[in-house]
Design a protein around this motif. Sequence first.
Motif, PDB file in Angstrom:
ATOM      1  N   LEU A   3       0.882   5.960   6.958  1.00  0.00           N
ATOM      2  CA  LEU A   3       2.579   6.056   6.578  1.00  0.00           C
ATOM      3  C   LEU A   3       3.144   4.724   6.543  1.00  0.00           C
ATOM      4  CD1 LEU A   3       3.434   9.442   8.272  1.00  0.00           C
ATOM      5  CD2 LEU A   3       2.984   9.144   5.664  1.00  0.00           C
ATOM      6  N   ALA A   4       2.826   4.055   7.469  1.00  0.00           N
ATOM      7  CA  ALA A   4       3.459   2.743   7.778  1.00  0.00           C
ATOM      8  C   ALA A   4       3.236   1.914   6.828  1.00  0.00           C
ATOM      9  CB  ALA A   4       3.070   2.025   8.999  1.00  0.00           C
ATOM     10  N   LEU A   5       1.832   1.745   6.275  1.00  0.00           N
ATOM     11  CA  LEU A   5       1.087   1.042   5.044  1.00  0.00           C
ATOM     12  C   LEU A   5       1.779   1.519   3.784  1.00  0.00           C
ATOM     13  CD1 LEU A   5      -2.421   0.516   6.153  1.00  0.00           C
ATOM     14  CD2 LEU A   5      -0.714  -1.040   6.421  1.00  0.00           C
ATOM     15  N   LEU A   6       2.179   2.772   3.697  1.00  0.00           N
ATOM     16  CA  LEU A   6       2.749   3.173   2.567  1.00  0.00           C
ATOM     17  C   LEU A   6       4.194   2.263   2.185  1.00  0.00           C
ATOM     18  CD1 LEU A   6       2.717   6.852   2.154  1.00  0.00           C
ATOM     19  CD2 LEU A   6       1.975   5.058   0.535  1.00  0.00           C
ATOM     20  N   GLY A   7       4.626   1.410   3.211  1.00  0.00           N
ATOM     21  CA  GLY A   7       5.966   0.772   3.193  1.00  0.00           C
ATOM     22  C   GLY A   7       5.759  -0.355   1.968  1.00  0.00           C
ATOM     23  N   VAL A   8       4.245  -1.108   1.994  1.00  0.00           N
ATOM     24  CA  VAL A   8       4.083  -2.051   1.021  1.00  0.00           C
ATOM     25  C   VAL A   8       4.389  -1.479  -0.066  1.00  0.00           C
ATOM     26  CG1 VAL A   8       2.383  -3.727   0.379  1.00  0.00           C
ATOM     27  CG2 VAL A   8       2.647  -3.239   2.700  1.00  0.00           C
ATOM     28  N   ALA A  46       9.730 -17.408  -1.164  1.00  0.00           N
ATOM     29  CA  ALA A  46       9.848 -17.540   0.408  1.00  0.00           C
ATOM     30  C   ALA A  46      10.219 -16.604   1.090  1.00  0.00           C
ATOM     31  CB  ALA A  46      11.212 -18.334   0.267  1.00  0.00           C
ATOM     32  N   LEU A  47      10.604 -15.297   0.522  1.00  0.00           N
ATOM     33  CA  LEU A  47      10.898 -14.176   1.355  1.00  0.00           C
ATOM     34  C   LEU A  47       9.221 -13.698   1.630  1.00  0.00           C
ATOM     35  CD1 LEU A  47      13.775 -12.173  -0.467  1.00  0.00           C
ATOM     36  CD2 LEU A  47      13.815 -13.317   1.726  1.00  0.00           C
ATOM     37  N   LEU A  48       8.425 -13.876   0.709  1.00  0.00           N
ATOM     38  CA  LEU A  48       7.064 -13.256   0.928  1.00  0.00           C
ATOM     39  C   LEU A  48       6.345 -13.974   2.095  1.00  0.00           C
ATOM     40  CD1 LEU A  48       4.729 -11.288   0.191  1.00  0.00           C
ATOM     41  CD2 LEU A  48       3.731 -13.189  -1.239  1.00  0.00           C
ATOM     42  N   SER A  49       6.651 -15.353   2.328  1.00  0.00           N
ATOM     43  CA  SER A  49       5.901 -15.912   3.115  1.00  0.00           C
ATOM     44  C   SER A  49       6.670 -15.720   4.279  1.00  0.00           C
ATOM     45  CB  SER A  49       6.196 -17.445   2.658  1.00  0.00           C
ATOM     46  OG  SER A  49       5.364 -18.014   1.738  1.00  0.00           O
ATOM     47  N   LEU A  50       8.136 -15.756   4.606  1.00  0.00           N
ATOM     48  CA  LEU A  50       8.810 -15.305   5.991  1.00  0.00           C
ATOM     49  C   LEU A  50       8.320 -13.902   6.245  1.00  0.00           C
ATOM     50  CD1 LEU A  50      12.152 -16.845   5.007  1.00  0.00           C
ATOM     51  CD2 LEU A  50      10.538 -17.725   6.718  1.00  0.00           C
ATOM     52  N   SER A  51       8.269 -12.984   5.505  1.00  0.00           N
ATOM     53  CA  SER A  51       8.150 -11.734   5.800  1.00  0.00           C
ATOM     54  C   SER A  51       6.723 -11.202   6.244  1.00  0.00           C
ATOM     55  CB  SER A  51       8.360 -10.494   4.889  1.00  0.00           C
ATOM     56  OG  SER A  51       7.790 -10.668   3.420  1.00  0.00           O
ATOM     57  N   VAL A  52       5.903 -11.958   6.066  1.00  0.00           N
ATOM     58  CA  VAL A  52       4.318 -11.775   6.283  1.00  0.00           C
ATOM     59  C   VAL A  52       4.099 -11.943   7.773  1.00  0.00           C
ATOM     60  CG1 VAL A  52       3.401 -13.973   6.009  1.00  0.00           C
ATOM     61  CG2 VAL A  52       1.870 -12.175   5.749  1.00  0.00           C
ATOM     62  N   ALA A  53       4.890 -12.405   8.490  1.00  0.00           N
ATOM     63  CA  ALA A  53       4.774 -12.727   9.998  1.00  0.00           C
ATOM     64  C   ALA A  53       5.455 -11.532  10.753  1.00  0.00           C
ATOM     65  CB  ALA A  53       5.450 -13.997  10.385  1.00  0.00           C
ATOM     66  N   LEU A  54       6.103 -10.830  10.064  1.00  0.00           N
ATOM     67  CA  LEU A  54       7.058  -9.719  10.859  1.00  0.00           C
ATOM     68  C   LEU A  54       6.194  -8.661  11.343  1.00  0.00           C
ATOM     69  CD1 LEU A  54      10.215  -9.293   8.800  1.00  0.00           C
ATOM     70  CD2 LEU A  54       9.789 -10.783  10.552  1.00  0.00           C
ATOM     71  N   PRO A  55       5.044  -8.160  10.710  1.00  0.00           N
ATOM     72  CA  PRO A  55       4.125  -7.129  11.285  1.00  0.00           C
ATOM     73  C   PRO A  55       3.822  -7.449  12.758  1.00  0.00           C
ATOM     74  CG  PRO A  55       3.560  -7.490   9.025  1.00  0.00           C
ATOM     75  CD  PRO A  55       4.565  -8.446   9.251  1.00  0.00           C
ATOM     76  N   ALA A  94       4.895   2.293  14.974  1.00  0.00           N
ATOM     77  CA  ALA A  94       4.480   2.478  13.507  1.00  0.00           C
ATOM     78  C   ALA A  94       5.654   2.652  12.672  1.00  0.00           C
ATOM     79  CB  ALA A  94       3.690   3.854  13.373  1.00  0.00           C
ATOM     80  N   LEU A  95       6.662   3.049  13.354  1.00  0.00           N
ATOM     81  CA  LEU A  95       8.080   3.038  12.430  1.00  0.00           C
ATOM     82  C   LEU A  95       8.471   1.887  12.263  1.00  0.00           C
ATOM     83  CD1 LEU A  95      10.614   4.610  11.338  1.00  0.00           C
ATOM     84  CD2 LEU A  95      11.549   4.421  13.742  1.00  0.00           C
ATOM     85  N   GLN A  96       8.778   0.658  13.416  1.00  0.00           N
ATOM     86  CA  GLN A  96       8.902  -0.716  13.135  1.00  0.00           C
ATOM     87  C   GLN A  96       8.087  -1.335  12.036  1.00  0.00           C
ATOM     88  OE1 GLN A  96       8.851  -2.433  16.812  1.00  0.00           O
ATOM     89  NE2 GLN A  96      10.560  -1.325  17.776  1.00  0.00           N
ATOM     90  N   LEU A  97       6.582  -1.130  11.969  1.00  0.00           N
ATOM     91  CA  LEU A  97       5.798  -1.618  11.116  1.00  0.00           C
ATOM     92  C   LEU A  97       6.120  -1.252   9.568  1.00  0.00           C
ATOM     93  CD1 LEU A  97       3.305  -3.408  10.624  1.00  0.00           C
ATOM     94  CD2 LEU A  97       1.934  -1.161  10.836  1.00  0.00           C
ATOM     95  N   GLY A  98       6.360   0.032   9.460  1.00  0.00           N
ATOM     96  CA  GLY A  98       6.785   0.560   8.330  1.00  0.00           C
ATOM     97  C   GLY A  98       8.169  -0.004   7.587  1.00  0.00           C
ATOM     98  N   LEU A  99       8.975  -0.111   8.483  1.00  0.00           N
ATOM     99  CA  LEU A  99      10.294  -1.017   8.249  1.00  0.00           C
ATOM    100  C   LEU A  99      10.137  -2.113   7.550  1.00  0.00           C
ATOM    101  CD1 LEU A  99      12.827   0.699  10.841  1.00  0.00           C
ATOM    102  CD2 LEU A  99      12.514   1.259   8.171  1.00  0.00           C
ATOM    103  N   PHE A 127       8.382  -6.581   3.280  1.00  0.00           N
ATOM    104  CA  PHE A 127       7.203  -7.366   2.734  1.00  0.00           C
ATOM    105  C   PHE A 127       6.670  -6.789   1.367  1.00  0.00           C
ATOM    106  CE2 PHE A 127       2.605  -7.884   2.392  1.00  0.00           C
ATOM    107  CZ  PHE A 127       2.491  -9.396   2.390  1.00  0.00           C
ATOM    108  N   GLY A 128       6.800  -5.709   1.126  1.00  0.00           N
ATOM    109  CA  GLY A 128       6.448  -5.059  -0.093  1.00  0.00           C
ATOM    110  C   GLY A 128       7.674  -5.493  -1.199  1.00  0.00           C
ATOM    111  N   ALA A 129       8.752  -5.545  -0.911  1.00  0.00           N
ATOM    112  CA  ALA A 129       9.652  -5.712  -1.722  1.00  0.00           C
ATOM    113  C   ALA A 129       9.566  -7.267  -2.131  1.00  0.00           C
ATOM    114  CB  ALA A 129      11.191  -5.579  -1.251  1.00  0.00           C
ATOM    115  N   ALA A 130       9.166  -8.005  -1.337  1.00  0.00           N
ATOM    116  CA  ALA A 130       9.078  -9.521  -1.877  1.00  0.00           C
ATOM    117  C   ALA A 130       7.823  -9.623  -2.681  1.00  0.00           C
ATOM    118  CB  ALA A 130       8.901 -10.298  -0.592  1.00  0.00           C
ATOM    119  N   TYR A 131       6.735  -9.049  -2.185  1.00  0.00           N
ATOM    120  CA  TYR A 131       5.486  -9.109  -3.013  1.00  0.00           C
ATOM    121  C   TYR A 131       5.872  -8.438  -4.399  1.00  0.00           C
ATOM    122  CZ  TYR A 131       0.490  -7.920  -4.187  1.00  0.00           C
ATOM    123  OH  TYR A 131      -0.637  -7.891  -4.716  1.00  0.00           O
TER     124      TYR A 131
END
Length: 407
Positions: free
Chosen positions: A60-65, A94-103, A109-114, A119-123
């Motif tokens: 479910l968390a991975l669906l966030g991407v 730039a957003l993709l590069s920054l957000s990849v470190a957040l996981p 799992a909730l934090q990861l999904g958020l 990350f998915g929006a930037a991607y």
Amino acid sequence: MNQLMDSGRRAPAATPPAVARLRRAITLFFALDGFVFAGWVVRIPAIKEQIHASAGALGLALLGVSVGSVGTMLLTGKLCRRYGNHPVTVVTAALLSLSVALPALTRSALQLGLVLLLFGAAYGGLNVAFNAAAVDLAEAVRRPILPSFHAAFSAGGLAGAGLGGLLAPHLSPLWHLLLLTATGLVITAYAGHVLLRTPRPATGHGPHRDGTEAIPGRGRVPLRRTRLLVTVYGLITLCTAYGEGALADWGSLHLSTDLHTGPGAAAAGYAVFALMMTVSRMSGSRLLERLGDTPVLVAGGLLAAVGMLVAALSPQLWPVYLGYALTGLGLANVFPVAVGGAGALAGAHGVAVASTLGYSGILLGPPSIGFLTEAYGLPRALTTIAALAAVAALLGRLVRRGRRAAY
């Protein structure tokens, strides 16, 4: 006198130095996208252990991407039309590069999904923006160069996965993903400097007050027909992306469960598919110049259909490898050609529509194969990849007739 190709582009013209620099910069963004995404993917098992998530919660968390990507693409098309493809490419990279470190900073799992939504929006935004920039450049140089950009994405993915495999035993997820962030920001600063200083090539895209849409080299056609053709191109991307997503998740499992291979032999199956996609995309521009868009779309879809039938139904290991290789060769250039065709018709909006439908196919592929496997078994479920590849070939033929009828 230059001869028009299937897509409305003209035969190759000389490439000015500024355009060559622009091409290198866009290529870097494609490679960066594949590199960062693959680097994240190889750390998913470690992140799962870090947040103590069950398989279901992780899924479910991975669906966030996916949700973030698909939900952002149409909006990105509008932003590109308003602010330009180049600035949007730089910002989303730039957003993709920054957000990849957040996981690596999450603890549930909730934090990861958020954070994966971001990350998915930037991607998704980056995929629309740099594809739109690549379409503009292809129109400017009058060459079908989109496959070379997608080859850079595939090569970046292979490099990111390979480096991630080497670093995973020695670096924590946080330090590895921070390394991806640093690499991404450096590349974004360098390539972004080129993009922001180089004007967007003039293509003549866009609606006109008389209710027509400009198509370079073709004049103006009714907006309604343009939207229909863009949608058909989007359905082609959906059919092919379905296969890419399904094979990524189920290709190795088919080898291990149905053919009873070891882990190494099973992993090699998807590696063969990914490698052949990369090789095919590297030669895609020359292939398009020799044959044109329609033969590549039709032949690619049919080749993938035959290859996937062999891979799904063969009881022997080597024919399955051969089938995966043929599928990779066939699908490789269908997606970039379809995205390029949509972009040539409607600019960034066309790219956004085709990309949204395409990534919807990636979303649909893995779960569809799962449901069909429960009912009919994995080999039969995988034949749906072949069926949709054949549909893509048929749509490729139909879209050519639709374009001819418009002019």
